[in-house]
Design a protein around this motif. Structure first.
Motif: not given
Length: 242
Positions: A104-109, A139-146, A163-169, A218-220
């Protein structure tokens, strides 16, 4: 009220004052979360607010679509990355799972911020869909930041690559659905019709590979503030003190 909840007209203009004012509001709330993090940490009602906001924003979106005869299998399945992250955000808030937080933080944010800056939106300002779109992404941003600011969750290098692997899957699975039902979820078959970052990433299918590189960069970038710090405790090698 009827016009407010109607299908709407093509009246959105990127970075007009209504757009900018909502960006400022979302940024102000985000900064306030950091400024009042100690006080918020003691207020368990914040999780309920976030869960309620996520569920209401997503459910009313579908109610609006059904009400206006817009709901379509090719558009409204929760397969876009932000729609998928709304579901993951709710699950994260219910479970406090650290692997979910990483995704959520890496890809949701990063995805939500990109969606806020370059919205795939057509309805005019203060129409229902206009408000719902920005609040859902906020709310996605605020959840990640929470979890990053209030609960001080961290992400290891292992979780980053996992997480990056799961994103590609997930992208492969969505691509299969896209081909099967002739849809374009995650824009894996063509670019969005509205202006977006993808306009600068080359033609199909090369923009997908370019997007992979941009997503990883962006993830980095967002990974740096939440990077898990290793403490070396081997004999003869005490932890370094700042």
């Amino acid at each position: 009220m009827e016009n407010w909840f109607s299908a709407g007209t093509s009246g959105f203009r990127m970075f007009q004052w209504e757009h900018v004012s909502l960006l400022v509001f979302i940024f102000f709330v985000s900064i306030s979360m950091y400024g009042y993090r100690i006080r918020i940490r003691k207020m368990h009602v914040w999780k309920k607010i976030l869960i309620t906001g996520l569920i209401v924003s997503e459910s009313t979106y579908h109610i609006w679509a059904i009400h206006n005869d817009l709901w379509d299998l090719h558009i409204f399945l929760p397969l876009q990355l932000c729609s998928f992250n709304i579901l993951l955000c709710v699950l994260l808030l219910l479970t406090d799972n650290r692997r979910l937080f990483a995704f959520v933080y890496l890809f949701g944010l990063t995805g939500a911020v990109q969606g806020l800056l370059t919205p795939e939106l057509f309805q005019e300002p203060w129409h229902f869909r206009f408000i719902q779109y920005f609040l859902a992404h906020a709310f996605i941003v605020w959840t990640a930041l929470y979890y990053a600011i209030i609960k001080s969750y961290t992400i290891s290098w292992h979780l980053l690559f996992q997480s990056f692997l799961w994103l590609n899957v997930y992208a492969v699975l969505v691509y299969v659905v896209d081909v099967a039902i002739d849809a374009n979820y995650m824009f894996l078959l063509e670019k969005p019709s509205s202006a977006s970052l993808m306009d600068f990433l080359g033609p199909y299918p090369w923009y997908i590979l370019s997007l992979e590189l941009v997503a990883f960069c962006l993830c980095l970038l967002v990974f740096i503030p939440v990077k898990e710090k290793r403490i070396h405790s081997k004999k003869g090698h005490p932890p370094l003190k700042a």
